[in-house]
Write a protein that holds these residues in place. Structure first.
Motif, short mmCIF file in Angstrom:
data_model
loop_
_atom_site.label_atom_id
_atom_site.label_comp_id
_atom_site.label_asym_id
_atom_site.label_seq_id
_atom_site.Cartn_x
_atom_site.Cartn_y
_atom_site.Cartn_z
N ALA A 123 0.83 -1.21 0.00
CA ALA A 123 0.00 0.00 0.00
C ALA A 123 0.86 1.25 0.00
O ALA A 123 1.99 1.25 0.52
CB ALA A 123 -0.89 -0.01 1.25
N THR A 124 0.35 2.31 -0.57
CA THR A 124 0.99 3.62 -0.47
C THR A 124 0.59 4.24 0.87
O THR A 124 -0.58 4.20 1.25
CB THR A 124 0.54 4.52 -1.63
N LEU A 125 1.58 4.75 1.61
CA LEU A 125 1.33 5.33 2.93
C LEU A 125 1.56 6.84 2.87
O LEU A 125 2.43 7.31 2.13
CB LEU A 125 2.27 4.71 3.97
N SER A 126 0.80 7.56 3.69
CA SER A 126 0.95 9.02 3.69
C SER A 126 1.32 9.52 5.07
O SER A 126 0.83 9.01 6.07
CB SER A 126 -0.37 9.69 3.30
N THR A 127 2.16 10.53 5.12
CA THR A 127 2.49 11.23 6.36
C THR A 127 2.35 12.72 6.05
O THR A 127 2.16 13.09 4.87
CB THR A 127 3.93 10.92 6.81
N PRO A 128 2.46 13.58 7.05
CA PRO A 128 2.26 15.01 6.74
C PRO A 128 3.15 15.54 5.61
O PRO A 128 2.74 16.38 4.82
CB PRO A 128 2.58 15.70 8.07
N ARG A 129 4.40 15.06 5.53
CA ARG A 129 5.32 15.62 4.52
C ARG A 129 5.74 14.64 3.44
O ARG A 129 6.49 15.01 2.53
CB ARG A 129 6.59 16.14 5.22
N LEU A 130 5.31 13.38 3.59
CA LEU A 130 5.87 12.35 2.71
C LEU A 130 4.80 11.44 2.13
O LEU A 130 3.73 11.27 2.72
CB LEU A 130 6.84 11.46 3.51
N ARG A 131 5.14 10.81 1.01
CA ARG A 131 4.36 9.69 0.48
C ARG A 131 5.30 8.50 0.39
O ARG A 131 6.42 8.64 -0.14
CB ARG A 131 3.80 10.05 -0.90
N LEU A 132 4.88 7.38 0.91
CA LEU A 132 5.68 6.16 0.81
C LEU A 132 4.99 5.28 -0.22
O LEU A 132 3.88 4.79 0.02
CB LEU A 132 5.74 5.44 2.16
N GLU A 133 5.63 5.12 -1.39
CA GLU A 133 4.99 4.36 -2.46
C GLU A 133 5.83 3.13 -2.78
O GLU A 133 7.04 3.11 -2.52
CB GLU A 133 4.81 5.25 -3.70
N PRO A 134 5.20 2.07 -3.33
CA PRO A 134 5.96 0.84 -3.61
C PRO A 134 7.20 1.14 -4.44
O PRO A 134 7.13 1.84 -5.46
CB PRO A 134 4.96 -0.02 -4.39
N LEU A 135 8.35 0.64 -3.97
CA LEU A 135 9.63 0.91 -4.63
C LEU A 135 9.73 0.06 -5.89
O LEU A 135 9.38 -1.12 -5.88
CB LEU A 135 10.76 0.54 -3.67
N GLY A 136 10.22 0.67 -6.97
CA GLY A 136 10.35 -0.07 -8.23
C GLY A 136 11.34 0.61 -9.15
O GLY A 136 12.05 1.56 -8.77
N VAL A 137 11.37 0.15 -10.39
CA VAL A 137 12.36 0.64 -11.36
C VAL A 137 12.20 2.14 -11.60
O VAL A 137 13.17 2.84 -11.90
CB VAL A 137 12.23 -0.16 -12.68
#
Ligand SMILES: CC(C)(COP(=O)(O)OP(=O)(O)OC[C@H]1O[C@@H](n2cnc3c(N)ncnc32)[C@H](O)[C@@H]1OP(=O)(O)O)[C@@H](O)C(=O)NCCC(=O)NCCS
Length: 338
Positions: free
Chosen positions: A15-29
């Motif tokens: 899943a993509t996760l959100s924080t106040p300043r960041l987006r954590l998205e699945p790592l890929g090419v």
């Protein structure tokens, strides 16, 4: 107790996760350039103990292989607004029967020290426990990396222990610090989640100090002699060394209870107080006293108190207490409720 239930679909479909300043998205090419920049940085390689030399092709293959893995989850950390790649954060080494995973993170150069690492770590821990269903997340971090240790502590990791001489780097042996967080641990609230104005006791009674750790400071007359006692006899783990007021290398900070706790510094004021300067509250007083006695610690006896053979005496109000002193007479107590 019910066996732990890990939801592997949360790993195969990251899943993509959100924080106040960041987006954590699945790592890929798609993140190749950002990942590659990190791999070119010598300091990142040192802090992560990475000796391997990577080719761009190998990195592409690795990033490509991450999709659909059912034993790990890798995220790219993206800064909201600029949409720039900040670093990567990973849960790996799944042990499904034990509901545990390993954690690691590396931000790119120029991105350190702005709270991004802690912010991303908090989000991944929430996801690990609340969505994946893990019970334990653990990591190891080199002893020469206090910034990472501090960031992990802020996110809720607790100190577990130390493995000696796990890395040989630049001609020196380096220890690994082991840390973990359990689903049942209380995780510190993110600072942005705390609305100070909503805390009535703060408005009513200002408490300028109570949120901050308190460390004991003891003055010693000879730092080398003190180091022999604090590290050799008491076996306290060294967090860092630094100057005292007049001497370079004249002070040490030691860890205890998972945090930096004791500052020992060379000073002409050493030896002027024989009152108790700090107390360890321990669970099993007999065991700790025996271990220290075996290392050569002598326990103090005071007139008018009745001590047992090892020096332990009843504590006022219940429980037991024992005292010992460092070579300058700085006195420490060990107390237990039993
Ligand atoms: C480890 C890492 C993820 C931490 O993220 P970060 O965004 O830099 O950390 P934060 O800014 O959230 O927190 C750093 C904390 O360490 C403290 N710190 C920095 N340097 C320190 C030092 N030399 N000694 C003690 N504390 C230090 C900061 O003051 C801050 O704590 P504070 O908020 O209480 O003041 C990031 O620095 C990183 O990726 N570093 C390079 C690679 C690496 O070390 N990876 C970890 C391998 S185990």
């Amino acid at each position: 107790m019910n066996p732990p239930a890990v939801d592997v679909s949360a790993l195969t479909d990251v899943a993509t996760l959100s924080t106040p300043r960041l987006r954590l998205e699945p790592l890929g090419v798609a993140h190749l350039d950002g990942v590659w920049e990190g791999l070119l940085d010598d300091e990142s390689m040192r802090l992560t103990g990475t000796r391997q030399v990577f080719t761009r092709e190998a990195v592409v293959r690795h990033l490509d292989s991450l999709a659909d893995r059912d034993d790990r989850a890798d995220w790219a950390i993206i800064e909201l607004g600029s949409e720039e790649y900040v670093g990567e954060i990973v849960l790996n080494e799944l042990e499904p029967d034990d509901a545990s995973m390993n954690f690691r993170i590396a931000l790119n150069p120029g991105r350190l020290g702005r709270g991004f690492g802690t912010e991303a770590t908090r989000a991944v821990l929430d996801h690990a426990f609340d969505r994946i269903g893990l019970h334990r997340v653990s990591l190891d971090v080199f002893s020469f990396n206090p910034r990472a240790q501090r960031s992990y502590e802020k996110a809720g990791f607790r100190y577990e222990g130390r493995q000696r001489d796990t890395l040989f780097w630049d001609g020196e042996w380096v220890d690994s610090i082991l840390m973990s967080v359990l689903s049942t641990d209380e995780r510190p609230a993110a600072p942005e989640a705390v609305d100070i104005a909503d805390r009535p006791e703060r408005t009513a009674v200002p408490r300028p100090l109570s949120d901050f750790p308190l460390h004991a400071s003891v003055a010693v007359s000879d730092i080398d002699r003190a180091v022999t006692f604090y590290e050799g006899t008491l076996r306290l783990p060294l967090a860092r060394s630094g100057p005292s007021a007049r001497i370079s290398g004249g002070s040490r900070v030691y860890r205890s209870g998972g945090d930096e706790a004791l500052h020992v510094y060379q000073s002409t004021t050493a030896g002027t107080s024989h009152a108790t300067v700090a107390t360890w509250y321990v669970d099993d007083l007999d065991q700790v006293v025996d271990a220290l006695a075996a290392n050569g610690v002598d326990f103090l006896r005071y007139d008018g108190l009745s001590h047992d053979a090892r020096g332990i005496t009843a504590r006022a109000g219940g429980g037991r207490i024992v005292w010992f002193a460092d070579p300058d007479g700085n006195t420490f107590a060990l107390e237990s409720d039993r």
